[in-house]
Design an enzyme around this catalytic site. Structure first.
Site, PDB file in Angstrom:
ATOM      1  N   ASP A  12     -18.665 -22.682 -59.622  1.00  8.16           N
ATOM      2  CA  ASP A  12     -17.554 -23.468 -59.079  1.00  8.16           C
ATOM      3  C   ASP A  12     -18.016 -24.798 -58.493  1.00  8.16           C
ATOM      4  O   ASP A  12     -17.187 -25.617 -58.079  1.00  8.16           O
ATOM      5  CB  ASP A  12     -16.770 -22.659 -58.034  1.00  8.16           C
TER       6      ASP A  12
ATOM      7  N   ASP B 198     -22.097 -24.594 -49.831  1.00 10.23           N
ATOM      8  CA  ASP B 198     -21.678 -23.284 -49.335  1.00 10.23           C
ATOM      9  C   ASP B 198     -22.722 -22.753 -48.356  1.00 10.23           C
ATOM     10  O   ASP B 198     -23.925 -22.825 -48.614  1.00 10.23           O
ATOM     11  CB  ASP B 198     -21.533 -22.300 -50.490  1.00 10.23           C
TER      12      ASP B 198
END
EC number: 3.1.-.-
Length: 305
Positions: free
Chosen positions: A68, A212
């Site tokens: 992603d 992240d």
């Protein structure tokens, strides 16, 4: 500097949010540039909805190799070439980014008609172009992952033109030398030190873009004192343990870090697809209860740094 969010969803796209990609428009009068941070699937399509041309992209920074944040990269590279763009492009990313790009191009029979440089990074300073520097910080995630701190160098203070004129320095080329802090010699033999006629330097802007991450030791150093911090808020406070188990952060953790780091503004992104518009506003409220200067990024939201 100007931030343009092209994708703000975590993991998978939704009807209103694409996966992660952020443009940074450097907006410098003599050394402009367009940088891309992460390149999830569909990023090149999102780019078409902005005023920016892929040919203006000169640097891409990948935080980690989860899809992603990465799967839009091969398509963007190929489309850039098919459009006749010849401007060089540099990609920065963790170990494996070179293999990913080269393999994707090779097995699809693709290539680039422009110079493409791939730099596999580690923690530390990775770039200094004379106007700004970029430093990579390791984050807490299942894959090797980095956050990027972008810092403009301080700008020279204003030149006191009136005082120079009073000292007998004629306006013109000499002013430029003095502006650079140099010492000049006048026709009468007097020496004028430019530093004596400059105001204090103007501090450059600083920006932290997190990949992240769960809570980690490097986060505070990455974010300390920046004007703008971009951080994930994947899940709400009630799901904090689940977020951390997968290398992600909750709203509370993002906002607490922003407060402890003394940042100017927190922008939250990378929100779980479980949240609709109402749910996203709930995430924003949770952050603002801890750090009021919080904003929620939506696709195509623009923020000035």
């Amino acid at each position: 500097m100007e931030l343009i969010f092209l994708g703000t969803s975590a993991g998978v796209p939704t009807r209103t949010r694409n996966v992660t990609a952020i443009l940074l428009n450097l907006q410098h009068p003599t050394q402009s540039g367009l940088w891309l941070f992460d390149c999830g699937e569909g990023t090149q399509h999102q780019l078409l909805h902005t005023a920016f041309n892929p040919g203006k992209l000169d640097k891409i920074f990948i935080s980690h190799l989860h899809g992603d944040h990465l799967f839009g990269l091969p398509g963007l590279l190929c489309s850039r070439s098919m459009s006749g763009i010849i401007q060089p492009l540099t990609i920065y990313g963790p170990q494996g980014i070179r293999e990913f790009v080269e393999t994707a191009l090779r097995i699809s029979g693709s290539w680039t008609d422009y110079p493409l440089e791939i730099v596999e990074i580690g923690a530390g300073e990775i770039l200094d172009d004379g106007l700004r520097k970029v430093t990579a910080y390791p984050l807490e995630h299942p894959l090797e992952c980095y956050g990027y701190r972008i810092e403009e160098h301080d700008k020279p203070g204003a030149l006191n033109a009136q005082a120079l004129k009073a000292a007998g320095v004629p306006p013109g080329p000499l002013f430029q030398e003095l502006k650079a802090g140099k010492t000049i010699t006048l026709e009468d033999g007097r020496q004028i030190n430019g530093a004596d006629y400059l105001a204090a330097p103007v501090p450059g802007k600083a920006l932290a873009i997190f990949g992240d991450t769960g809570p980690c030791d490097a986060a505070l150093d990455l974010a300390k004192g920046v004007d703008v911090m971009v951080h994930e808020a994947t899940l709400d406070i009630t799901m904090e343990a689940k977020a951390n188990s997968r290398g992600h952060s909750s709203t509370r953790q993002a906002a607490t870090l922003a407060r402890e780091a003394g940042v100017g503004m927190l922008i939250i992104t990378h929100v779980s697809s479980r949240y609709d518009d109402k749910g996203c506003q709930h995430l924003l409220r949770e952050c603002r209860s801890i750090f009021p200067a919080t904003e929620l990024a939506n696709d195509f939201t623009v923020f000035n740094v």
